[in-house]
Design a protein around this motif. Sequence first.
Motif, PDB file in Angstrom:
ATOM      1  N   PRO A 172       0.894  -1.378   0.109  1.00  0.00           N
ATOM      2  CA  PRO A 172       0.094  -0.226   0.018  1.00  0.00           C
ATOM      3  C   PRO A 172       0.884   1.338  -0.017  1.00  0.00           C
ATOM      4  CG  PRO A 172      -0.891  -1.847   1.650  1.00  0.00           C
ATOM      5  CD  PRO A 172       0.493  -2.135   1.166  1.00  0.00           C
ATOM      6  N   PHE A 173       0.238   2.324  -0.508  1.00  0.00           N
ATOM      7  CA  PHE A 173       0.931   3.746  -0.778  1.00  0.00           C
ATOM      8  C   PHE A 173       0.053   4.761  -0.125  1.00  0.00           C
ATOM      9  CE2 PHE A 173       3.878   1.691  -3.776  1.00  0.00           C
ATOM     10  CZ  PHE A 173       4.860   2.578  -3.969  1.00  0.00           C
ATOM     11  N   ALA A 214      -0.961  10.435 -11.273  1.00  0.00           N
ATOM     12  CA  ALA A 214      -0.906   9.323 -12.067  1.00  0.00           C
ATOM     13  C   ALA A 214      -0.301   8.011 -11.618  1.00  0.00           C
ATOM     14  CB  ALA A 214      -0.040   9.786 -13.360  1.00  0.00           C
ATOM     15  N   MET A 215       0.567   8.231 -10.365  1.00  0.00           N
ATOM     16  CA  MET A 215       1.017   7.115  -9.826  1.00  0.00           C
ATOM     17  C   MET A 215      -0.184   6.328  -8.861  1.00  0.00           C
ATOM     18  SD  MET A 215       3.513   5.137  -8.943  1.00  0.00           S
ATOM     19  CE  MET A 215       4.280   4.017  -7.886  1.00  0.00           C
ATOM     20  N   HIS A 216      -0.963   7.217  -8.307  1.00  0.00           N
ATOM     21  CA  HIS A 216      -2.300   6.902  -7.702  1.00  0.00           C
ATOM     22  C   HIS A 216      -3.106   5.789  -8.453  1.00  0.00           C
ATOM     23  CE1 HIS A 216      -5.723   6.823  -4.967  1.00  0.00           C
ATOM     24  NE2 HIS A 216      -6.416   7.389  -5.565  1.00  0.00           N
ATOM     25  N   VAL A 242      -8.495   6.519   6.734  1.00  0.00           N
ATOM     26  CA  VAL A 242      -7.324   7.067   6.290  1.00  0.00           C
ATOM     27  C   VAL A 242      -7.965   8.133   5.134  1.00  0.00           C
ATOM     28  CG1 VAL A 242      -5.118   7.010   5.068  1.00  0.00           C
ATOM     29  CG2 VAL A 242      -5.803   5.236   6.507  1.00  0.00           C
ATOM     30  N   SER A 243      -8.321   9.255   5.501  1.00  0.00           N
ATOM     31  CA  SER A 243      -9.054  10.246   4.620  1.00  0.00           C
ATOM     32  C   SER A 243      -8.132  10.611   3.545  1.00  0.00           C
ATOM     33  CB  SER A 243      -9.330  11.441   5.462  1.00  0.00           C
ATOM     34  OG  SER A 243      -9.768  12.435   4.655  1.00  0.00           O
ATOM     35  N   SER A 244      -8.707  10.858   2.292  1.00  0.00           N
ATOM     36  CA  SER A 244      -8.167  11.368   1.052  1.00  0.00           C
ATOM     37  C   SER A 244      -8.665  12.846   0.937  1.00  0.00           C
ATOM     38  CB  SER A 244      -8.367  10.645  -0.019  1.00  0.00           C
ATOM     39  OG  SER A 244      -9.715  10.687  -0.363  1.00  0.00           O
ATOM     40  N   GLU A 245      -9.190  13.271   1.817  1.00  0.00           N
ATOM     41  CA  GLU A 245      -9.670  14.814   1.641  1.00  0.00           C
ATOM     42  C   GLU A 245      -8.642  15.773   1.675  1.00  0.00           C
ATOM     43  OE1 GLU A 245     -12.924  16.160   1.129  1.00  0.00           O
ATOM     44  OE2 GLU A 245     -13.304  13.872   1.113  1.00  0.00           O
ATOM     45  N   PRO A 246      -8.549  16.741   1.045  1.00  0.00           N
ATOM     46  CA  PRO A 246      -7.398  17.570   0.954  1.00  0.00           C
ATOM     47  C   PRO A 246      -7.219  18.341   2.434  1.00  0.00           C
ATOM     48  CG  PRO A 246      -8.746  18.357  -0.733  1.00  0.00           C
ATOM     49  CD  PRO A 246      -9.624  17.233   0.086  1.00  0.00           C
ATOM     50  N   VAL A 247      -5.810  18.626   2.487  1.00  0.00           N
ATOM     51  CA  VAL A 247      -5.374  19.059   3.773  1.00  0.00           C
ATOM     52  C   VAL A 247      -4.701  20.241   3.596  1.00  0.00           C
ATOM     53  CG1 VAL A 247      -3.039  17.743   3.783  1.00  0.00           C
ATOM     54  CG2 VAL A 247      -4.032  17.993   6.016  1.00  0.00           C
ATOM     55  N   ARG A 248      -4.602  21.087   4.920  1.00  0.00           N
ATOM     56  CA  ARG A 248      -3.975  22.294   4.923  1.00  0.00           C
ATOM     57  C   ARG A 248      -2.578  22.152   5.437  1.00  0.00           C
ATOM     58  NH1 ARG A 248      -5.852  26.259   1.563  1.00  0.00           N
ATOM     59  NH2 ARG A 248      -8.183  26.137   1.391  1.00  0.00           N
ATOM     60  N   ALA A 249      -1.630  22.740   4.902  1.00  0.00           N
ATOM     61  CA  ALA A 249      -0.152  22.732   5.427  1.00  0.00           C
ATOM     62  C   ALA A 249      -0.032  23.847   6.476  1.00  0.00           C
ATOM     63  CB  ALA A 249       0.968  22.700   4.319  1.00  0.00           C
ATOM     64  N   GLU A 250       0.935  23.529   7.405  1.00  0.00           N
ATOM     65  CA  GLU A 250       1.150  24.852   8.382  1.00  0.00           C
ATOM     66  C   GLU A 250       2.210  25.672   8.158  1.00  0.00           C
ATOM     67  OE1 GLU A 250       0.917  23.077  12.291  1.00  0.00           O
ATOM     68  OE2 GLU A 250      -1.345  22.155  11.830  1.00  0.00           O
ATOM     69  N   ARG A 251       3.282  25.033   7.446  1.00  0.00           N
ATOM     70  CA  ARG A 251       4.746  25.695   7.183  1.00  0.00           C
ATOM     71  C   ARG A 251       5.316  24.827   6.169  1.00  0.00           C
ATOM     72  NH1 ARG A 251       8.622  22.958  10.188  1.00  0.00           N
ATOM     73  NH2 ARG A 251       7.969  21.490  11.659  1.00  0.00           N
ATOM     74  N   THR A 252       6.475  25.311   6.002  1.00  0.00           N
ATOM     75  CA  THR A 252       7.283  24.503   4.788  1.00  0.00           C
ATOM     76  C   THR A 252       8.359  23.900   5.704  1.00  0.00           C
ATOM     77  OG1 THR A 252       8.599  26.625   4.745  1.00  0.00           O
ATOM     78  CG2 THR A 252       7.260  26.186   2.854  1.00  0.00           C
ATOM     79  N   PRO A 253       9.185  23.103   5.271  1.00  0.00           N
ATOM     80  CA  PRO A 253      10.478  22.388   5.769  1.00  0.00           C
ATOM     81  C   PRO A 253      11.314  23.428   6.608  1.00  0.00           C
ATOM     82  CG  PRO A 253       9.786  21.109   3.945  1.00  0.00           C
ATOM     83  CD  PRO A 253       9.388  22.641   3.897  1.00  0.00           C
ATOM     84  N   ASP A 254      11.587  23.093   7.750  1.00  0.00           N
ATOM     85  CA  ASP A 254      13.058  23.732   8.451  1.00  0.00           C
ATOM     86  C   ASP A 254      14.285  23.665   7.530  1.00  0.00           C
ATOM     87  OD1 ASP A 254      11.049  24.560  10.248  1.00  0.00           O
ATOM     88  OD2 ASP A 254      11.630  23.060  11.680  1.00  0.00           O
ATOM     89  N   VAL A 298      -3.645  -2.201  -6.283  1.00  0.00           N
ATOM     90  CA  VAL A 298      -2.905  -1.978  -5.067  1.00  0.00           C
ATOM     91  C   VAL A 298      -3.436  -0.793  -4.251  1.00  0.00           C
ATOM     92  CG1 VAL A 298      -0.480  -0.972  -4.369  1.00  0.00           C
ATOM     93  CG2 VAL A 298      -0.818  -2.421  -6.244  1.00  0.00           C
ATOM     94  N   PRO A 299      -3.683  -1.073  -2.823  1.00  0.00           N
ATOM     95  CA  PRO A 299      -4.452   0.008  -2.008  1.00  0.00           C
ATOM     96  C   PRO A 299      -3.476   1.352  -2.215  1.00  0.00           C
ATOM     97  CG  PRO A 299      -4.195  -2.059  -0.962  1.00  0.00           C
ATOM     98  CD  PRO A 299      -3.435  -2.298  -2.054  1.00  0.00           C
ATOM     99  N   SER A 300      -4.095   2.495  -2.497  1.00  0.00           N
ATOM    100  CA  SER A 300      -3.479   3.740  -2.469  1.00  0.00           C
ATOM    101  C   SER A 300      -4.349   4.767  -1.969  1.00  0.00           C
ATOM    102  CB  SER A 300      -2.670   4.002  -3.807  1.00  0.00           C
ATOM    103  OG  SER A 300      -2.388   5.320  -4.004  1.00  0.00           O
ATOM    104  N   VAL A 301      -3.639   5.792  -1.151  1.00  0.00           N
ATOM    105  CA  VAL A 301      -4.469   6.806  -0.880  1.00  0.00           C
ATOM    106  C   VAL A 301      -3.730   8.160  -1.286  1.00  0.00           C
ATOM    107  CG1 VAL A 301      -5.035   8.409   1.289  1.00  0.00           C
ATOM    108  CG2 VAL A 301      -5.380   5.784   1.254  1.00  0.00           C
ATOM    109  N   LEU A 302      -4.061   9.262  -1.817  1.00  0.00           N
ATOM    110  CA  LEU A 302      -3.708  10.394  -2.368  1.00  0.00           C
ATOM    111  C   LEU A 302      -4.181  11.565  -1.632  1.00  0.00           C
ATOM    112  CD1 LEU A 302      -2.062  12.038  -4.337  1.00  0.00           C
ATOM    113  CD2 LEU A 302      -4.112  11.974  -6.209  1.00  0.00           C
TER     114      LEU A 302
END
Length: 355
Positions: free
Chosen positions: A276-277, A295-297, A343-355, A305-309
């Motif tokens: 699974p991915f 496309a990979m999803h 395992v939700s596939s709903e869009p998510v909001r990011a809080e910040r970019t990587p350190d 193959v189980p997949s969540v995007l």
Amino acid sequence: MTWGGRDLGARRRSRAIAAAPLLLAWLSGCAGPQAAAGAPEPRAIAPAAPPPAASAAPRPVSVVVERGVEYARAGGQPLLADVLRPDRPSAARLPAVVYLHGGSWRRGSREQGHEFLPQLVATGRYVGITIAYRFTPAFPWPAQLHDAAAAVRWARAAADRYGIDPERIAVWGESSGGQIASVLGVTGGDAAPEGDPPPAQGPGPATRPPSSRVQAVINFCGPTDMAAFFASASTPEAIAEMRGRLEPLFGGPVPERADLVRSASAIHHVDPQDPPFLLVHGTRDELVPFRLSAAMHGALLGADVPSVLVPVAAWGHGFRGAEIDRRVLAFLDRVLWRAPLAVSSEPVRAERTPD
């Protein structure tokens, strides 16, 4: 429809369409006996220990870190990993998560894994391993894949030392690390990626190396079709940067390295035996287009193959956020512990970019 140079045919298309809702239901925790009636249950990993209670909140524990552990050697050079373990594990054997950092295959550090792994390990349910791997231009592809495979084999060989369940290992990568993780996920255990370096040998007689096959893959914004990734650059500046990134990886101009480019493209190796991915990708990623993960999803679902995007709404390349962390934990608990979690596939909001 053609995919990977093959005509899949109408029968394959109809099978994929029929299977997709069942696969998504399995990952969302909604597929019960009635939902699955008349159809085979999607492939899943059987746990070696009871799953955590679905309603139980993670039990915070202290994280013990062992730094600079040699997991393999390449040309006399040690390859190092940091191992993170809970001081009070929830079971005698825990799943392990091997983390591969980003950095365009030419830079980065295993320290980047310390942003992600501690929150998993603090649940008491996982061992985390963040690794260094060889960089371009000194080491072109597939050296990075070989190093990742060696790390998984080493984790299995060191299972007794670290309390790892060798039948439950996931690989997680971000950006270039996600590309490596995805290729390992769809080729692990095959003959071709099992090249040097061998796993570091312990005491006792030499034995056949353990498999590098993994039971789950997490890809944060990593390219899964390297030819399409190369072609996505559209301005003179972006094309120059793309060439500077990929020509050292493939040892020359990308159009002249078609076989090597294909070998580094996870989408061309998908088959029904893959694990699974979880694919997480910013919808406004200007470096690695979101459509590559989409496309990979689709290719994974087409192979049953189980997949969540999970789209990261209105976000670019690289992201952090508490809800993203929760999706990762839910996916790993669902796949590696068989916990009845959504395992939700709903869009998510990011809080910040990587350190």
